[in-house]
Design an enzyme around this catalytic site. Structure first.
Site: not given
Length: 157
Positions: A56-57
């Site tokens: 996600g990051c």
């Protein structure tokens, strides 16, 4: 028995807590970045994220990097911030060719000031703070909004 202290998130309309943190910027001499560096010059999107090089990051930071020019044209500085060390940011930025500064909030003190890091935690929650040129928090967004949504927000500042 005392209960753990939990950080309190500042509210929209409040003065953004200042910070002075080590950073990594791909292809540049890295040094400390302060919120005060942008006062009167640029809006700031301070994007707290949990950890370098996680799915996600990576998606979020790569999307920011791809649209960095559009944010610059909107007089807005994007800053990624996590509790990772500068060395981790260096590897992360190099692996994905990230262009925006990544701030190293080792120990999470800035995250606590912004209510994204709780006592006993070593990572920040994914929260974005849109801060205007006067240092006032204008928007607080949890999760990953699209860059188009963020650009619309900063254009109203």
């Amino acid at each position: 028995m005392t209960s753990p202290i939990t950080s309190v998130r500042p509210k929209v309309g409040a003065k953004a807590p200042d910070f002075d943190l080590p950073s990594y910027v791909q292809g540049q001499d890295s040094g400390n970045i302060k919120l005060a560096d942008f006062a009167g010059k640029k809006n700031v999107i301070l994007a707290f994220y949990p950890k370098d090089d996680t799915p996600g990051c990576t998606k979020e930071m790569c999307a920011f990097s791809e649209d960095l020019k559009a944010f610059e044209e909107a007089h807005t500085q994007l800053l990624g911030i996590s509790c990772d060390k500068v060395e981790s940011h260096q590897k992360f930025a190099g692996k994905y060719d990230l262009k925006q500064p990544l701030l190293a909030d080792v120990g999470g003190l800035t995250g606590k000031d912004y209510g994204t890091v709780s006592d006993g935690k070593s990572t920040a929650s994914r929260v974005l703070f849109v801060i205007d040129k006067s240092g006032t928090i204008k928007h607080i967004i949890e999760g990953m909004p699209s860059n188009a949504e963020l650009l619309e927000l900063v254009k109203t500042l």
